[in-house]
Design an enzyme around this catalytic site. Structure first.
Site, PDB file in Angstrom:
ATOM      1  N   SER A   1       0.854  -1.194   0.000  1.00 50.03           N
ATOM      2  CA  SER A   1       0.000   0.000   0.000  1.00 50.03           C
ATOM      3  C   SER A   1       0.886   1.238   0.000  1.00 50.03           C
ATOM      4  CB  SER A   1      -0.859  -0.011   1.265  1.00 50.03           C
ATOM      5  OG  SER A   1      -1.404   1.261   1.515  1.00 50.03           O
TER       6      SER A   1
ATOM      7  N   TYR B   1      -1.093  -0.908  10.274  1.00 51.45           N
ATOM      8  CA  TYR B   1      -1.153  -1.131   8.817  1.00 51.45           C
ATOM      9  C   TYR B   1       0.055  -0.492   8.137  1.00 51.45           C
ATOM     10  CZ  TYR B   1      -3.337  -1.515   4.157  1.00 51.45           C
ATOM     11  OH  TYR B   1      -3.624  -1.831   2.843  1.00 51.45           O
TER      12      TYR B   1
HETATM   13  N1  LIG Z   1      -8.692  -1.735  -1.440  1.00 54.11           N
HETATM   14  C1  LIG Z   1      -7.719  -0.824  -1.425  1.00 54.11           C
HETATM   15  O1  LIG Z   1      -7.948   0.385  -1.652  1.00 54.11           O
HETATM   16  C2  LIG Z   1      -6.294  -1.238  -1.129  1.00 54.11           C
HETATM   17  C3  LIG Z   1      -5.304  -0.241  -1.174  1.00 54.11           C
HETATM   18  C4  LIG Z   1      -3.990  -0.607  -0.910  1.00 54.11           C
HETATM   19  C5  LIG Z   1      -3.683  -1.918  -0.628  1.00 54.11           C
HETATM   20  N2  LIG Z   1      -4.664  -2.861  -0.578  1.00 54.11           N
HETATM   21  C6  LIG Z   1      -4.280  -4.241  -0.282  1.00 54.11           C
HETATM   22  O2  LIG Z   1      -4.871  -5.119  -1.215  1.00 54.11           O
HETATM   23  C7  LIG Z   1      -4.980  -6.430  -0.637  1.00 54.11           C
HETATM   24  C8  LIG Z   1      -6.361  -6.982  -0.910  1.00 54.11           C
HETATM   25  O3  LIG Z   1      -7.307  -6.193  -0.205  1.00 54.11           O
HETATM   26  P1  LIG Z   1      -8.767  -5.897  -0.761  1.00 54.11           P
HETATM   27  O4  LIG Z   1      -8.844  -4.451  -1.011  1.00 54.11           O
HETATM   28  O5  LIG Z   1      -9.129  -6.839  -1.830  1.00 54.11           O
HETATM   29  O6  LIG Z   1      -9.623  -6.178   0.558  1.00 54.11           O
HETATM   30  P2  LIG Z   1     -10.742  -7.265   0.900  1.00 54.11           P
HETATM   31  O7  LIG Z   1     -11.793  -7.308  -0.140  1.00 54.11           O
HETATM   32  O8  LIG Z   1     -11.129  -6.979   2.307  1.00 54.11           O
HETATM   33  O9  LIG Z   1      -9.943  -8.645   0.827  1.00 54.11           O
HETATM   34  C9  LIG Z   1      -9.011  -9.025   1.797  1.00 54.11           C
HETATM   35  C10 LIG Z   1      -8.779 -10.512   1.627  1.00 54.11           C
HETATM   36  O10 LIG Z   1      -7.757 -10.928   2.548  1.00 54.11           O
HETATM   37  C11 LIG Z   1      -8.239 -12.093   3.185  1.00 54.11           C
HETATM   38  N3  LIG Z   1      -7.572 -12.359   4.451  1.00 54.11           N
HETATM   39  C12 LIG Z   1      -7.481 -11.589   5.555  1.00 54.11           C
HETATM   40  N4  LIG Z   1      -6.811 -12.252   6.520  1.00 54.11           N
HETATM   41  C13 LIG Z   1      -6.461 -13.459   5.996  1.00 54.11           C
HETATM   42  C14 LIG Z   1      -5.763 -14.588   6.475  1.00 54.11           C
HETATM   43  N5  LIG Z   1      -5.282 -14.647   7.739  1.00 54.11           N
HETATM   44  N6  LIG Z   1      -5.571 -15.640   5.647  1.00 54.11           N
HETATM   45  C15 LIG Z   1      -6.043 -15.622   4.386  1.00 54.11           C
HETATM   46  N7  LIG Z   1      -6.745 -14.602   3.871  1.00 54.11           N
HETATM   47  C16 LIG Z   1      -6.945 -13.536   4.681  1.00 54.11           C
HETATM   48  C17 LIG Z   1      -9.732 -11.864   3.341  1.00 54.11           C
HETATM   49  O11 LIG Z   1     -10.400 -13.066   3.659  1.00 54.11           O
HETATM   50  P3  LIG Z   1     -11.839 -13.071   4.418  1.00 54.11           P
HETATM   51  O12 LIG Z   1     -12.872 -12.796   3.384  1.00 54.11           O
HETATM   52  O13 LIG Z   1     -11.894 -14.451   4.977  1.00 54.11           O
HETATM   53  O14 LIG Z   1     -11.793 -11.997   5.466  1.00 54.11           O
HETATM   54  C18 LIG Z   1     -10.033 -11.345   1.943  1.00 54.11           C
HETATM   55  O15 LIG Z   1     -10.130 -12.417   1.046  1.00 54.11           O
HETATM   56  C19 LIG Z   1      -4.627  -6.257   0.843  1.00 54.11           C
HETATM   57  O16 LIG Z   1      -3.307  -6.691   1.062  1.00 54.11           O
HETATM   58  C20 LIG Z   1      -4.739  -4.748   1.057  1.00 54.11           C
HETATM   59  O17 LIG Z   1      -3.932  -4.302   2.121  1.00 54.11           O
HETATM   60  C21 LIG Z   1      -5.963  -2.550  -0.837  1.00 54.11           C
END
Ligand SMILES: NC(=O)c1ccc[n+]([C@@H]2O[C@H](COP(=O)([O-])OP(=O)(O)OC[C@H]3O[C@@H](n4cnc5c(N)ncnc54)[C@H](OP(=O)(O)O)[C@@H]3O)[C@@H](O)[C@H]2O)c1
Length: 311
Positions: free
Chosen positions: A180, A235
């Site tokens: 991020s 984070y």
């Molecule tokens: N969205 C943004 O704007 C943004 C910006 C910068 C970086 N990111 C990064 O992008 C990545 C994906 O996030 P997202 O935006 O797609 O969010 P999201 O829709 O909340 O997805 C997060 C995923 O991580 C899984 N997860 C959490 N803890 C876990 C564990 N212990 N073992 C396996 N899976 C686990 C969740 O599973 P569950 O469904 O079981 O909870 C979910 O599948 C993350 O690393 C996040 O930090 C996102």
């Protein structure tokens, strides 16, 4: 369909929804055989079914599901065993699973306000105190912060270490760590942590010392006194640690292509769907790095725009 010599195998963690789900779709559409990994079996199986239903060009064979909780060493070993038995090697690992450790009480627009304050701080190179105009509150507990660090940093490290032997069997092993822009050192007011993260003699022990000190200060109530980030603290620290780890393992495995990337601000559950990009747009940069040609950059952190403009 690609033959056995050109077929590439990719594992995506946290792929039951959000950006991870879309990374699976895009990799499978480009001919990869994808292991869609999810910590919850039901959510993972349903995600795979949804992917096949929504994407006609992806066949039943192109995507397999496997349970994987990145915080659970036994499930990391189980997924490695599954890949070894079924495919014999791994070509691409996308460490996507993530957690902010932040909950919101009341009006969620506090999240947007906080994000904007962080962007200003990052651009100005100075952390300003954040006084929300809305009534919402960001809640950062010790438990949430521990889970955040365990998922983002130790989860990435655990899955990487467990799968390295299978990646070493690939002709072009590639790892993408989804990070991020909150990881920027401009948002790390603690000068000691900043010094460690930016050091040329970085090693895992030093990175983990920072995480340990952060949690110790959290327990002792010294976060403010010791200048840890005033919001999204765990984070920011955990994602800076992911970038540092990316540099460390890129150096250790020079034949691998290993990078970290910010996908952009994407409408997913992690940010209360406040993002500006679709999940498909958020997946583009990680997928581009996952498919970099041999000889591509390694050990770098990319913002979405930089990653998309590569080659
Ligand atoms: N969205 C943004 O704007 C943004 C910006 C910068 C970086 N990111 C990064 O992008 C990545 C994906 O996030 P997202 O935006 O797609 O969010 P999201 O829709 O909340 O997805 C997060 C995923 O991580 C899984 N997860 C959490 N803890 C876990 C564990 N212990 N073992 C396996 N899976 C686990 C969740 O599973 P569950 O469904 O079981 O909870 C979910 O599948 C993350 O690393 C996040 O930090 C996102």
């Amino acid at each position: 369909m690609a033959d056995t010599f050109t077929q590439r195998y990719a594992l995506v963690t946290g792929a039951n929804k959000g950006i991870g789900f879309e990374i699976c779709r895009q990799l499978a559409s480009k001919g990869m055989k994808v292991i869609l990994a999810s910590r919850n079996e039901k959510r993972g199986i349903e995600a795979r079914e949804r992917l096949l239903k929504e994407s006609r060009s992806i066949s039943d064979d192109d995507v397999v599901f496997h349970q994987l909780d990145v915080a659970d060493p036994a499930s990391a070993v189980a997924v490695a065993h599954f890949i070894e038995t079924k495919f014999g090697r791994l070509d691409i690992l996308v460490n996507n699973a993530g957690f902010t450790g932040v909950a919101i009480e009341g009006d969620i627009s506090v999240y947007q306000e906080c994000l904007e304050a962080n962007i200003i701080a990052a651009q100005g190179g100075q952390a300003h105190p954040f006084h929300p105009k809305t009534t919402g509150r960001l809640i950062e507990t010790l438990e949430g912060s521990k889970e955040c660090i365990e998922t983002n940093y130790y989860g990435t490290k655990r899955i990487t270490e467990t799968l390295i032997p299978l990646l070493q069997k690939s002709d072009s092993p590639t790892i993408v760590n989804v990070s991020s822009t909150f990881s920027t050192l401009l948002l790390q007011p603690n000068e000691w942590a900043k010094g460690v993260f930016s050091s040329n003699s970085l090693n895992e022990g030093k990175v983990e010392e920072v995480l340990h000190e952060f949690l110790k200060d959290f327990i002792d109530g010294k976060l403010q006194q010791n200048h840890w980030p005033p919001n999204f603290a765990a984070y920011k620290v955990s994602k800076a640690a992911v970038n540092a780890y990316t540099r460390i393992i890129a150096r250790k495995y020079p034949s691998f292509c290993i990078n970290s990337v910010c996908p952009g601000f994407v409408r997913t559950d992690i940010c209360y769907n406040l993002g500006v990009l679709s999940e498909a747009e958020g997946a583009e940069a990680p997928v581009k790095l996952a498919l970099l040609p041999d000889g591509g950059p390694s050990g770098s952190f990319f913002s979405r725009e930089e990653a998309l403009s590569l080659y």
